[in-house]
Design an enzyme around this catalytic site. Structure first.
Site, PDB file in Angstrom:
ATOM      1  N   LYS A 269       0.843  -1.454  -4.452  1.00 33.70           N
ATOM      2  CA  LYS A 269       0.043  -2.647  -4.111  1.00 33.70           C
ATOM      3  C   LYS A 269       0.445  -3.325  -2.799  1.00 33.70           C
ATOM      4  CE  LYS A 269      -2.823  -2.780  -6.266  1.00 33.70           C
ATOM      5  NZ  LYS A 269      -3.868  -1.686  -6.168  1.00 33.70           N
ATOM      6  N   SER A 270       1.074  -2.561  -1.936  1.00 34.17           N
ATOM      7  CA  SER A 270       1.505  -3.130  -0.648  1.00 34.17           C
ATOM      8  C   SER A 270       0.557  -2.782   0.502  1.00 34.17           C
ATOM      9  CB  SER A 270       2.914  -2.620  -0.313  1.00 34.17           C
ATOM     10  OG  SER A 270       3.803  -2.973  -1.325  1.00 34.17           O
TER      11      SER A 270
ATOM     12  N   THR B 227      -1.146   0.542   0.570  1.00 30.26           N
ATOM     13  CA  THR B 227      -0.984   1.987   0.778  1.00 30.26           C
ATOM     14  C   THR B 227      -2.293   2.646   1.234  1.00 30.26           C
ATOM     15  OG1 THR B 227       0.333   1.773  -1.238  1.00 30.26           O
ATOM     16  CG2 THR B 227       0.163   3.972  -0.272  1.00 30.26           C
TER      17      THR B 227
ATOM     18  N   TRP C 135      -4.787   1.361   2.736  1.00 30.82           N
ATOM     19  CA  TRP C 135      -5.071   0.867   4.094  1.00 30.82           C
ATOM     20  C   TRP C 135      -4.226   1.643   5.112  1.00 30.82           C
ATOM     21  CZ3 TRP C 135      -3.417  -4.753   5.777  1.00 30.82           C
ATOM     22  CH2 TRP C 135      -4.048  -5.085   6.972  1.00 30.82           C
TER      23      TRP C 135
ATOM     24  N   THR D  27       3.679   8.182  -1.604  1.00 30.69           N
ATOM     25  CA  THR D  27       4.356   8.016  -2.885  1.00 30.69           C
ATOM     26  C   THR D  27       4.854   6.583  -3.041  1.00 30.69           C
ATOM     27  OG1 THR D  27       6.159   8.771  -4.301  1.00 30.69           O
ATOM     28  CG2 THR D  27       6.589   8.806  -1.940  1.00 30.69           C
ATOM     29  N   HIS D  28       4.922   6.163  -4.311  1.00 26.32           N
ATOM     30  CA  HIS D  28       5.541   4.866  -4.623  1.00 26.32           C
ATOM     31  C   HIS D  28       6.955   5.076  -5.176  1.00 26.32           C
ATOM     32  CE1 HIS D  28       1.745   3.036  -3.881  1.00 26.32           C
ATOM     33  NE2 HIS D  28       1.176   3.407  -4.998  1.00 26.32           N
TER      34      HIS D  28
ATOM     35  N   ARG E  74       5.042  -5.814   1.773  1.00 22.49           N
ATOM     36  CA  ARG E  74       4.126  -6.961   1.630  1.00 22.49           C
ATOM     37  C   ARG E  74       4.845  -8.064   0.855  1.00 22.49           C
ATOM     38  NH1 ARG E  74      -1.718  -6.691  -1.640  1.00 22.49           N
ATOM     39  NH2 ARG E  74      -2.598  -8.584  -0.719  1.00 22.49           N
TER      40      ARG E  74
ATOM     41  N   TYR F 234       2.518  -5.823   5.874  1.00 18.91           N
ATOM     42  CA  TYR F 234       1.085  -5.997   5.544  1.00 18.91           C
ATOM     43  C   TYR F 234       0.515  -7.205   6.302  1.00 18.91           C
ATOM     44  CZ  TYR F 234      -3.003  -6.952   2.531  1.00 18.91           C
ATOM     45  OH  TYR F 234      -4.270  -7.201   2.055  1.00 18.91           O
TER      46      TYR F 234
ATOM     47  N   MET G 153     -13.698  -1.092   4.738  1.00 18.91           N
ATOM     48  CA  MET G 153     -13.179  -0.185   3.701  1.00 18.91           C
ATOM     49  C   MET G 153     -13.746  -0.568   2.339  1.00 18.91           C
ATOM     50  SD  MET G 153      -9.295   0.804   4.829  1.00 18.91           S
ATOM     51  CE  MET G 153      -9.108   1.991   3.517  1.00 18.91           C
TER      52      MET G 153
HETATM   53  P1  A3P Z   1      -5.372  -7.163  -3.253  1.00 22.86           P
HETATM   54  O1  A3P Z   1      -5.313  -6.727  -4.685  1.00 22.86           O
HETATM   55  O2  A3P Z   1      -4.501  -8.361  -2.983  1.00 22.86           O
HETATM   56  O3  A3P Z   1      -6.759  -7.354  -2.774  1.00 22.86           O
HETATM   57  P2  A3P Z   1      -2.428  -0.293  -2.529  1.00 22.86           P
HETATM   58  O4  A3P Z   1      -3.321   0.469  -1.636  1.00 22.86           O
HETATM   59  O5  A3P Z   1      -0.979  -0.128  -2.196  1.00 22.86           O
HETATM   60  O6  A3P Z   1      -2.750  -0.081  -3.964  1.00 22.86           O
HETATM   61  O7  A3P Z   1      -2.684  -1.844  -2.224  1.00 22.86           O
HETATM   62  C1  A3P Z   1      -3.895  -2.463  -2.591  1.00 22.86           C
HETATM   63  C2  A3P Z   1      -3.972  -3.817  -1.907  1.00 22.86           C
HETATM   64  O8  A3P Z   1      -4.227  -3.613  -0.501  1.00 22.86           O
HETATM   65  C3  A3P Z   1      -5.122  -4.637  -2.457  1.00 22.86           C
HETATM   66  O9  A3P Z   1      -4.724  -6.005  -2.375  1.00 22.86           O
HETATM   67  C4  A3P Z   1      -6.219  -4.295  -1.469  1.00 22.86           C
HETATM   68  O10 A3P Z   1      -7.281  -5.207  -1.416  1.00 22.86           O
HETATM   69  C5  A3P Z   1      -5.435  -4.290  -0.148  1.00 22.86           C
HETATM   70  N1  A3P Z   1      -6.157  -3.557   0.896  1.00 22.86           N
HETATM   71  C6  A3P Z   1      -6.741  -2.343   0.819  1.00 22.86           C
HETATM   72  N2  A3P Z   1      -7.359  -2.046   1.973  1.00 22.86           N
HETATM   73  C7  A3P Z   1      -7.154  -3.094   2.795  1.00 22.86           C
HETATM   74  C8  A3P Z   1      -7.572  -3.395   4.137  1.00 22.86           C
HETATM   75  N3  A3P Z   1      -8.316  -2.551   4.829  1.00 22.86           N
HETATM   76  N4  A3P Z   1      -7.186  -4.580   4.662  1.00 22.86           N
HETATM   77  C9  A3P Z   1      -6.420  -5.444   3.962  1.00 22.86           C
HETATM   78  N5  A3P Z   1      -6.017  -5.229   2.690  1.00 22.86           N
HETATM   79  C10 A3P Z   1      -6.373  -4.062   2.108  1.00 22.86           C
END
Ligand code: A3P
Length: 296
Positions: free
Chosen positions: A63-64, A66, A68, A113-114, A136, A201, A240
């Site tokens: 959830k940091s 990845t 993106w 990977t996490h 993040r 992030y 995205m």
């Molecule tokens: P939120 O749940 O706060 O919206 P991961 O890819 O590691 O699972 O992380 C998911 C988090 O990254 C989500 O956060 C998601 O919305 C955010 N995210 C994904 N794409 C993004 C982008 N292009 N710009 C900013 N945040 C993004």
């Protein structure tokens, strides 16, 4: 790889709930390889994975950002502004049963990977191959993780925000405690200078062009200022969220990766007391860390 979404949805529906797989004191989502091989073998296979010199490992705590980061890296390496048709999950080391299937992926491969630093492919580390690490604000990670866990059938969670917060504080969430992950990464950066590129992030969100340029430099990719700007636009949250295929729709029909994409959503969830308790734990756990995090 062609994705057969309907087949995957059916497969997910058929999967029985199982206890969260666990090894070496850390639990994991019940991905199919964990069910078939067991957690120890999954982790052993990752550590034994034959790395290529050109491989890039994207290493993040869940959830940091990845997805993106993956998209930015693939656009830089492939000199494109097209969102990749495939999904990051296809290159997620702990999600792949037979890692030799990655042999047919052309170089440079982006692997993600996490799993903690100590479980990364040994050969990749020995050869000092590149690792990109995104970090993040953990309060936003916690809120993002809460929403993910509510909808992901492979993570056994079905409670309230308060329940999730307590789980986070106990360090017993899948992939282990955020602190352990990030402290290990910080140490690895010191032990292997130049191998790991850490980006924040919040910095990418606030200054995408500047941050993407720094990442391109680390990846040793030459690209024009215009290309960097185009990559920033193509990987904006809005673009995205609208256009990127989201594999998590196999769980809820809509997908939940591109949820909010903001800095500071934690303020909508943490109570004053939770925030104070979090800060005390954070300051204690991170007392020897040099990381400068933004709690905006
Ligand atoms: P939120 O749940 O706060 O919206 P991961 O890819 O590691 O699972 O992380 C998911 C988090 O990254 C989500 O956060 C998601 O919305 C955010 N995210 C994904 N794409 C993004 C982008 N292009 N710009 C900013 N945040 C993004």
């Amino acid at each position: 790889m062609e994705l057969k979404l309907e087949d995957m949805k059916k497969l997910m529906e058929k999967l029985e709930p199982v206890p969260q797989p666990e090894w070496d004191g850390i639990s994991y989502p019940s991905f199919i390889p964990f069910r078939e091989k067991g957690a120890e073998k999954v982790m052993q296979d990752i550590m034994d994975f034959k790395s290529r010199e050109s491989d890039i490992i994207l290493a993040t705590h869940s959830k940091s950002g990845t997805h993106w980061g993956y998209e930015i890296i693939q656009m830089l390496l492939r000199n494109t502004t097209e969102l990749e048709k495939g999904v990051k999950t296809n290159s997620m080391l702990e999600g792949i049963g037979d890692l030799s299937s990655l042999d047919s992926t052309p170089s440079p491969r982006i692997l993600d990977t996490h799993c903690k630093f100590k479980y990364l492919p040994k050969q990749h580390i020995e050869n000092r191959n590149k690792i990109v690490h995104i970090i993040r604000n953990p309060k936003d990670v916690c809120v993002s993780f809460y929403h993910h866990a509510l909808k992901d059938n492979l993570v056994n969670f079905n409670g309230s925000w308060n329940d999730f917060y307590e789980l986070w504080m106990s360090g017993k969430l899948v992939y282990g405690a955020w602190y352990n992950y990030e402290l290990e990464m910080e140490q690895a950066e010191k032990d292997f200078p130049g191998m790991i590129y850490t980006c924040f992030y919040e910095d990418i969100k606030q200054e995408p062009v500047k941050e993407i340029k720094k990442l391109a430099d680390f990846l040793e990719v030459e690209c024009s200022a215009t290309h960097i700007e185009d990559v920033a636009k193509a990987t904006s949250f809005k673009n995205m969220q609208e256009k990127k295929f989201d594999i998590t729709q196999i769980f809820d029909g809509k997908g939940f990766i591109y949820r909010k994409g903001e800095i500071g959503d934690w303020k909508n969830y943490f109570t004053v007391a939770q925030n104070e308790q979090f800060d005390i734990q954070f300051n204690e756990k991170m007392k020897d860390s040099n990381l400068k995090l933004t709690f905006a």
